[in-house]
Design an enzyme around this catalytic site. Sequence first.
Site, PDB file in Angstrom:
ATOM      1  N   GLU A  36     -73.472  17.140 -20.695  1.00 27.57           N
ATOM      2  CA  GLU A  36     -74.682  16.821 -19.946  1.00 27.57           C
ATOM      3  C   GLU A  36     -75.552  18.199 -19.225  1.00 27.57           C
ATOM      4  O   GLU A  36     -74.971  18.601 -19.142  1.00 27.57           O
ATOM      5  CB  GLU A  36     -74.891  15.777 -18.782  1.00 27.57           C
ATOM      6  CG  GLU A  36     -76.112  15.713 -17.977  1.00 27.57           C
ATOM      7  CD  GLU A  36     -75.652  15.277 -16.576  1.00 27.57           C
ATOM      8  OE1 GLU A  36     -75.996  14.537 -16.161  1.00 27.57           O
ATOM      9  OE2 GLU A  36     -74.286  15.076 -16.232  1.00 27.57           O
ATOM     10  N   GLU A  61     -74.759  23.259 -15.461  1.00 29.28           N
ATOM     11  CA  GLU A  61     -75.603  23.483 -14.163  1.00 29.28           C
ATOM     12  C   GLU A  61     -75.112  24.675 -13.943  1.00 29.28           C
ATOM     13  O   GLU A  61     -74.380  25.585 -13.551  1.00 29.28           O
ATOM     14  CB  GLU A  61     -74.632  22.448 -12.936  1.00 29.28           C
ATOM     15  CG  GLU A  61     -75.270  22.625 -12.421  1.00 29.28           C
ATOM     16  CD  GLU A  61     -76.924  22.145 -11.881  1.00 29.28           C
ATOM     17  OE1 GLU A  61     -77.450  20.902 -12.166  1.00 29.28           O
ATOM     18  OE2 GLU A  61     -77.796  23.364 -11.861  1.00 29.28           O
ATOM     19  N   ASP A 110     -86.171  18.931 -14.972  1.00 34.33           N
ATOM     20  CA  ASP A 110     -86.856  19.856 -14.182  1.00 34.33           C
ATOM     21  C   ASP A 110     -88.478  19.968 -15.072  1.00 34.33           C
ATOM     22  O   ASP A 110     -87.921  19.865 -15.625  1.00 34.33           O
ATOM     23  CB  ASP A 110     -86.459  21.214 -13.835  1.00 34.33           C
ATOM     24  CG  ASP A 110     -85.392  20.993 -12.903  1.00 34.33           C
ATOM     25  OD1 ASP A 110     -85.004  20.593 -11.888  1.00 34.33           O
ATOM     26  OD2 ASP A 110     -84.440  22.480 -13.097  1.00 34.33           O
ATOM     27  N   LYS A 114     -95.867  23.779 -14.051  1.00 31.51           N
ATOM     28  CA  LYS A 114     -97.485  24.704 -14.921  1.00 31.51           C
ATOM     29  C   LYS A 114     -97.348  24.727 -16.028  1.00 31.51           C
ATOM     30  O   LYS A 114     -96.171  25.038 -16.697  1.00 31.51           O
ATOM     31  CB  LYS A 114     -97.216  25.365 -13.836  1.00 31.51           C
ATOM     32  CG  LYS A 114     -97.603  25.116 -12.613  1.00 31.51           C
ATOM     33  CD  LYS A 114     -97.439  26.502 -11.696  1.00 31.51           C
ATOM     34  CE  LYS A 114     -98.197  26.761  -9.924  1.00 31.51           C
ATOM     35  NZ  LYS A 114     -97.260  26.889  -9.348  1.00 31.51           N
ATOM     36  N   THR A 182     -77.737   8.361 -12.447  1.00 29.97           N
ATOM     37  CA  THR A 182     -77.463  10.002 -12.012  1.00 29.97           C
ATOM     38  C   THR A 182     -78.107   9.522 -10.250  1.00 29.97           C
ATOM     39  O   THR A 182     -79.204   9.236  -9.633  1.00 29.97           O
ATOM     40  CB  THR A 182     -78.424  10.917 -13.103  1.00 29.97           C
ATOM     41  OG1 THR A 182     -80.230  10.855 -12.231  1.00 29.97           O
ATOM     42  CG2 THR A 182     -78.597  10.476 -13.809  1.00 29.97           C
ATOM     43  N   GLU A 183     -78.352  10.881  -9.740  1.00 30.29           N
ATOM     44  CA  GLU A 183     -78.321  10.855  -8.332  1.00 30.29           C
ATOM     45  C   GLU A 183     -79.775  10.215  -8.549  1.00 30.29           C
ATOM     46  O   GLU A 183     -80.262   9.339  -7.091  1.00 30.29           O
ATOM     47  CB  GLU A 183     -78.080  12.596  -7.569  1.00 30.29           C
ATOM     48  CG  GLU A 183     -76.665  12.270  -8.190  1.00 30.29           C
ATOM     49  CD  GLU A 183     -75.990  13.527  -9.324  1.00 30.29           C
ATOM     50  OE1 GLU A 183     -75.327  12.685  -9.693  1.00 30.29           O
ATOM     51  OE2 GLU A 183     -76.589  14.308  -8.664  1.00 30.29           O
ATOM     52  N   TYR A 184     -80.481  11.132  -9.270  1.00 33.02           N
ATOM     53  CA  TYR A 184     -81.806  11.554  -9.020  1.00 33.02           C
ATOM     54  C   TYR A 184     -82.626   9.315  -9.435  1.00 33.02           C
ATOM     55  O   TYR A 184     -83.520   9.215  -8.588  1.00 33.02           O
ATOM     56  CB  TYR A 184     -82.550  11.587 -10.064  1.00 33.02           C
ATOM     57  CG  TYR A 184     -82.748  13.334 -10.114  1.00 33.02           C
ATOM     58  CD1 TYR A 184     -82.169  13.920  -9.256  1.00 33.02           C
ATOM     59  CD2 TYR A 184     -83.648  14.108  -9.890  1.00 33.02           C
ATOM     60  CE1 TYR A 184     -82.023  15.359  -8.239  1.00 33.02           C
ATOM     61  CE2 TYR A 184     -84.759  14.944  -9.048  1.00 33.02           C
ATOM     62  CZ  TYR A 184     -83.703  15.912  -8.429  1.00 33.02           C
ATOM     63  OH  TYR A 184     -83.711  17.162  -8.046  1.00 33.02           O
ATOM     64  N   GLU A 185     -81.662   9.147 -10.367  1.00 32.06           N
ATOM     65  CA  GLU A 185     -82.032   7.777 -11.151  1.00 32.06           C
ATOM     66  C   GLU A 185     -81.916   6.373 -10.137  1.00 32.06           C
ATOM     67  O   GLU A 185     -82.728   5.955  -9.771  1.00 32.06           O
ATOM     68  CB  GLU A 185     -81.259   7.717 -12.413  1.00 32.06           C
ATOM     69  CG  GLU A 185     -82.066   6.246 -12.753  1.00 32.06           C
ATOM     70  CD  GLU A 185     -81.053   6.558 -14.298  1.00 32.06           C
ATOM     71  OE1 GLU A 185     -80.297   6.629 -14.497  1.00 32.06           O
ATOM     72  OE2 GLU A 185     -80.971   5.322 -14.399  1.00 32.06           O
TER      73      GLU A 185
HETATM   74  N1  SAH Z   1     -79.318  15.611 -13.868  1.00 35.28           N
HETATM   75  C1  SAH Z   1     -78.896  15.237 -12.308  1.00 35.28           C
HETATM   76  C2  SAH Z   1     -80.345  16.360 -12.083  1.00 35.28           C
HETATM   77  C3  SAH Z   1     -81.950  16.160 -11.918  1.00 35.28           C
HETATM   78  S1  SAH Z   1     -82.446  17.711 -11.676  1.00 35.28           S
HETATM   79  C4  SAH Z   1     -79.737  13.889 -11.626  1.00 35.28           C
HETATM   80  O1  SAH Z   1     -80.541  13.228 -12.910  1.00 35.28           O
HETATM   81  O2  SAH Z   1     -79.172  13.663 -10.631  1.00 35.28           O
HETATM   82  C5  SAH Z   1     -82.615  19.105 -12.605  1.00 35.28           C
HETATM   83  C6  SAH Z   1     -81.111  19.731 -12.392  1.00 35.28           C
HETATM   84  O3  SAH Z   1     -81.053  20.961 -13.528  1.00 35.28           O
HETATM   85  C7  SAH Z   1     -81.237  20.682 -11.364  1.00 35.28           C
HETATM   86  O4  SAH Z   1     -79.662  20.623 -10.805  1.00 35.28           O
HETATM   87  C8  SAH Z   1     -81.163  22.116 -12.038  1.00 35.28           C
HETATM   88  O5  SAH Z   1     -80.216  23.253 -11.254  1.00 35.28           O
HETATM   89  C9  SAH Z   1     -80.554  21.888 -13.457  1.00 35.28           C
HETATM   90  N2  SAH Z   1     -80.992  22.870 -14.359  1.00 35.28           N
HETATM   91  C10 SAH Z   1     -82.502  23.313 -14.939  1.00 35.28           C
HETATM   92  N3  SAH Z   1     -82.771  23.890 -15.612  1.00 35.28           N
HETATM   93  C11 SAH Z   1     -81.385  24.156 -16.534  1.00 35.28           C
HETATM   94  C12 SAH Z   1     -80.378  25.165 -17.187  1.00 35.28           C
HETATM   95  N4  SAH Z   1     -81.995  26.277 -17.973  1.00 35.28           N
HETATM   96  N5  SAH Z   1     -78.987  24.887 -17.646  1.00 35.28           N
HETATM   97  C13 SAH Z   1     -78.712  24.727 -16.870  1.00 35.28           C
HETATM   98  N6  SAH Z   1     -79.156  23.752 -15.862  1.00 35.28           N
HETATM   99  C14 SAH Z   1     -80.713  23.904 -15.735  1.00 35.28           C
END
Ligand code: SAH
Length: 202
Positions: A36, A61, A110, A114, A182-185
């Site tokens: 993941e 992460e 993320d 932009k 997930t937390e966001y979901e």
């Molecule tokens: N999957 C979780 C968090 C989503 S937010 C959820 O659904 O709740 C996106 C996460 O990806 C953030 O914690 C950010 O730090 C991480 N992230 C973004 N780009 C990354 C990268 N290149 N490598 C590792 N983690 C990354």
Amino acid sequence: MRTKFKAWTEPYINEHPEVCLTKEQFVSLECPINLEIGSGKGNFLMNMAKMFPDQLFVGIERNVTCAGITCKKLVDNEMTNAKLMWVDAGLLLPEVKDDVIDRVFLNFSDPWPKKRHAKRRLTAIQFLNSYYRVLKKGGRIIIKTDQKDLYDFTLENLPETKFNIIYQSENYQELDPFDTMTEYEESFRKEGLPIYRLILEK
Ligand code: SAH
């Protein structure tokens, strides 16, 4: 959703090498791997590992606080089949061998809205091609997002890759048996926002 920096997390990660893998440990794993990327605070990682105890789940992460919070969850729950790496995926992927990963999960990545940041999106062509290289034949990327722009961007990039689309939904409701929230979901679903989901196969 910004995560407030917590100073305890970095030392905690360093004190738990049994859960927080180094790159060297990761690249020498010999078993099937569910990866993941951007595992946030680790709920998906831990719950998938609980639901599928005979499979290994590894979270990547880059945010130290999120990584430390996940690491603590995995330690407190005495998880043996869930591991974490505090690293940027862009730095890790070039070191991973070809054809070794079973699944890549991208959950609510993320969006980098932009245009000048498009290369940072985890479904930019360079990333998709890295996933293609590290996945086994028949291996999959499973993507969930609340961001239509990121979903569309991913679809637009696919013709430049060798992936086949095997599932696509712009309103993913009932959870697949091989999935968990997930937390966001959880918060997006509570707000009634649509969730986009894609499964791509090598
Ligand atoms: N999957 C979780 C968090 C989503 S937010 C959820 O659904 O709740 C996106 C996460 O990806 C953030 O914690 C950010 O730090 C991480 N992230 C973004 N780009 C990354 C990268 N290149 N490598 C590792 N983690 C990354």
